[in-house]
Design a protein around this motif. Sequence first.
Motif, mmCIF file in Angstrom:
data_model
loop_
_atom_site.group_PDB
_atom_site.id
_atom_site.type_symbol
_atom_site.label_atom_id
_atom_site.label_comp_id
_atom_site.label_asym_id
_atom_site.label_seq_id
_atom_site.Cartn_x
_atom_site.Cartn_y
_atom_site.Cartn_z
ATOM 1 N N TRP A 193 0.829 -1.206 0.000
ATOM 2 C CA TRP A 193 0.000 0.000 0.000
ATOM 3 C C TRP A 193 0.864 1.256 0.000
ATOM 4 O O TRP A 193 0.548 2.241 -0.672
ATOM 5 C CB TRP A 193 -0.911 0.010 1.224
ATOM 6 C CG TRP A 193 -2.257 -0.596 0.982
ATOM 7 C CD1 TRP A 193 -2.755 -1.758 1.483
ATOM 8 C CD2 TRP A 193 -3.300 -0.061 0.138
ATOM 9 N NE1 TRP A 193 -4.030 -1.984 1.032
ATOM 10 C CE2 TRP A 193 -4.396 -0.949 0.203
ATOM 11 C CE3 TRP A 193 -3.411 1.076 -0.640
ATOM 12 C CZ2 TRP A 193 -5.575 -0.730 -0.491
ATOM 13 C CZ3 TRP A 193 -4.593 1.304 -1.341
ATOM 14 C CH2 TRP A 193 -5.657 0.409 -1.265
ATOM 15 N N ARG A 210 2.002 2.174 -3.303
ATOM 16 C CA ARG A 210 0.936 2.721 -4.158
ATOM 17 C C ARG A 210 0.604 4.163 -3.798
ATOM 18 O O ARG A 210 -0.005 4.882 -4.596
ATOM 19 C CB ARG A 210 -0.322 1.865 -4.041
ATOM 20 C CG ARG A 210 -0.181 0.447 -4.575
ATOM 21 C CD ARG A 210 -1.423 -0.377 -4.283
ATOM 22 N NE ARG A 210 -2.612 0.158 -4.933
ATOM 23 C CZ ARG A 210 -3.838 -0.346 -4.771
ATOM 24 N NH1 ARG A 210 -4.016 -1.379 -3.957
ATOM 25 N NH2 ARG A 210 -4.865 0.181 -5.388
ATOM 26 N N GLY A 211 0.956 4.585 -2.597
ATOM 27 C CA GLY A 211 0.620 5.933 -2.151
ATOM 28 C C GLY A 211 1.367 7.007 -2.915
ATOM 29 O O GLY A 211 2.398 6.763 -3.549
ATOM 30 N N GLU A 229 -5.928 5.203 -2.632
ATOM 31 C CA GLU A 229 -4.610 5.232 -3.268
ATOM 32 C C GLU A 229 -4.142 6.641 -3.614
ATOM 33 O O GLU A 229 -2.988 6.843 -3.999
ATOM 34 C CB GLU A 229 -4.587 4.358 -4.523
ATOM 35 C CG GLU A 229 -5.677 4.655 -5.516
ATOM 36 C CD GLU A 229 -6.891 3.782 -5.316
ATOM 37 O OE1 GLU A 229 -7.585 3.486 -6.312
ATOM 38 O OE2 GLU A 229 -7.157 3.389 -4.155
#
Length: 561
Positions: free
Chosen positions: A35, A38-39, A271
């Motif tokens: 995650w 993806r940030g 996201e």
Amino acid sequence: RMAPSTEFPGNLFYAITFFGLIAFFLYSAGIRYRWFLRGQWVNRFSEPIRRGLGLIPFVLGNTRVARRKYWYSGTLHSLIFWGFVVLQVRTLNFLLNGIHEDASLQSLLGDVYTGFRPVMEVFSLLVIVGTLMAAWQRFFWRPQRMTLNIDGWIILGLIAWLMVTDIFTNSAAIALGHLDNPEFSFVAYGFAELWGGIGFTGQGLELFHVAWWYAHLVDFLVFLVYLPYSKHSHVLTIVPNVFFRSLQPSGVLQPIKDFETAESFGVGKVEQFTWKQMLDSYTCTECGRCTAACPANLTGKALSPKQIIIDIRHLMEEQVPALSPTTHRPEQPTPLIDEVGFDPIWDCVTCGACVEECPVFIEHVPTIMDMRRYLVMEESKMPETAQAVLTQLEQRGHPWRGTQLTRTTWIEEMATDGVEIPMFDGSQEYLFWVGCSGALQERNVKVTKATARLLLEAGVSFGVLGNEEGCSGDPARRLGNEYLYQMQAQGNIDVFKAKGVQKILTMCPHCFNTMEHEYPQLDGRFEVLHHSVFLEQLVAQGKLPRQVGVNGLSEKSVTYH
């Protein structure tokens, strides 16, 4: 002296259990780490020395956890945390000894490790005391701010059991004669004396040692693999979250850059958050201090800063691969705004109390503001009151609907009283920035006039802009219209530069924050002082005499808000 895992079949069980659960832990942590990849990018790598030094008071020192107001929670957390830090030495020794006795810290360090054993015994007891205090808090006290669920009990149970299995394992090892200088492990030594006193010896004691040894191993590994699925994942993330904390004042918001090329404004999907905002959600301890300090929540509104951070984590967990085929996952991700809620996003007054209270440096306000920006600039969804203020700002250049005053009314009234207020022409040292409230709200106009008289009495070189003054842009920014804010702020900056402004005195604290901390984002760098601070300086310099006893205020304590 040898651990049960150094001979067959113990070595096989140890290898399967240890490497199997470590692999599962790495998998569980890894799918969540994706995650962060993806940030959106945000640079939190500046000033590494300052960031690193901050870990000493904020992590090791527990200074934000053990605040006076939360002394009980701070004490129990400190006992558990410091105990865990110290006992990592014994845990490492335990795991190395499980491979081979010669690999253990006891074998490698000898007397140094032996001399440290009494310290570890003390911290074992302190951890147990801390878990008992936490259990009492959860079972009897039950603070409303905290999340009280089974997750907390599981972690407390695993921690307490880890201490118990550690002590009993060592007590059996001492009773079997496996440890030199057994009295150094004085708690375990006491139990070993008990085993001897009741005649517990031979094969039964051997099995007793094996059972507790493996119980300790399994408990440690279960605790580790459970962390990514628990709110106690902060054990893994608190160090990076504190290291990557914002070094700016909590009232500062970051700009949207490159409006012309930006594909979206604000955050409408998980996201679209930065990797640091995602890290915040996995660092939340759910202590609830943020919500307890939130003025919106205290007045009965729906906003809970804690719940917003938790909701974001839930949305991220919603897209993590399920471990069980019976685990429900929605076909489409739950929309971010639906999960967090429209009202909580708009209840926030951006005061930053939540950020100041958070012991692990979670940044609630920027996260809420990013969602508000999305609602305003992408969806045009906002309360009627917010829409009215933004319309007022666009049409009249200030947020005060219905006012009959103009930006020069107070100047004209003072001139009628024989007091001339100079207009800023570049020759004066200070620009006196009155602000929308200071010029257009009758209550505040009195303060503006009084301040101007004090400046004149002290002989301060200042001037005002009058009708050339506009809104600082703060209301537009806090309401989520970043485009309008940047237009207003850039207009002010252009005027300041054209007139040669170097120093600014502000009436409004919002104007002060915006000009001091946020105008530099648009290349507007000026020396900004709030009038209360400046007046204090004038008094200290003797330019404004103290009138002791004239109005009775000298004998009272006053809070300026």
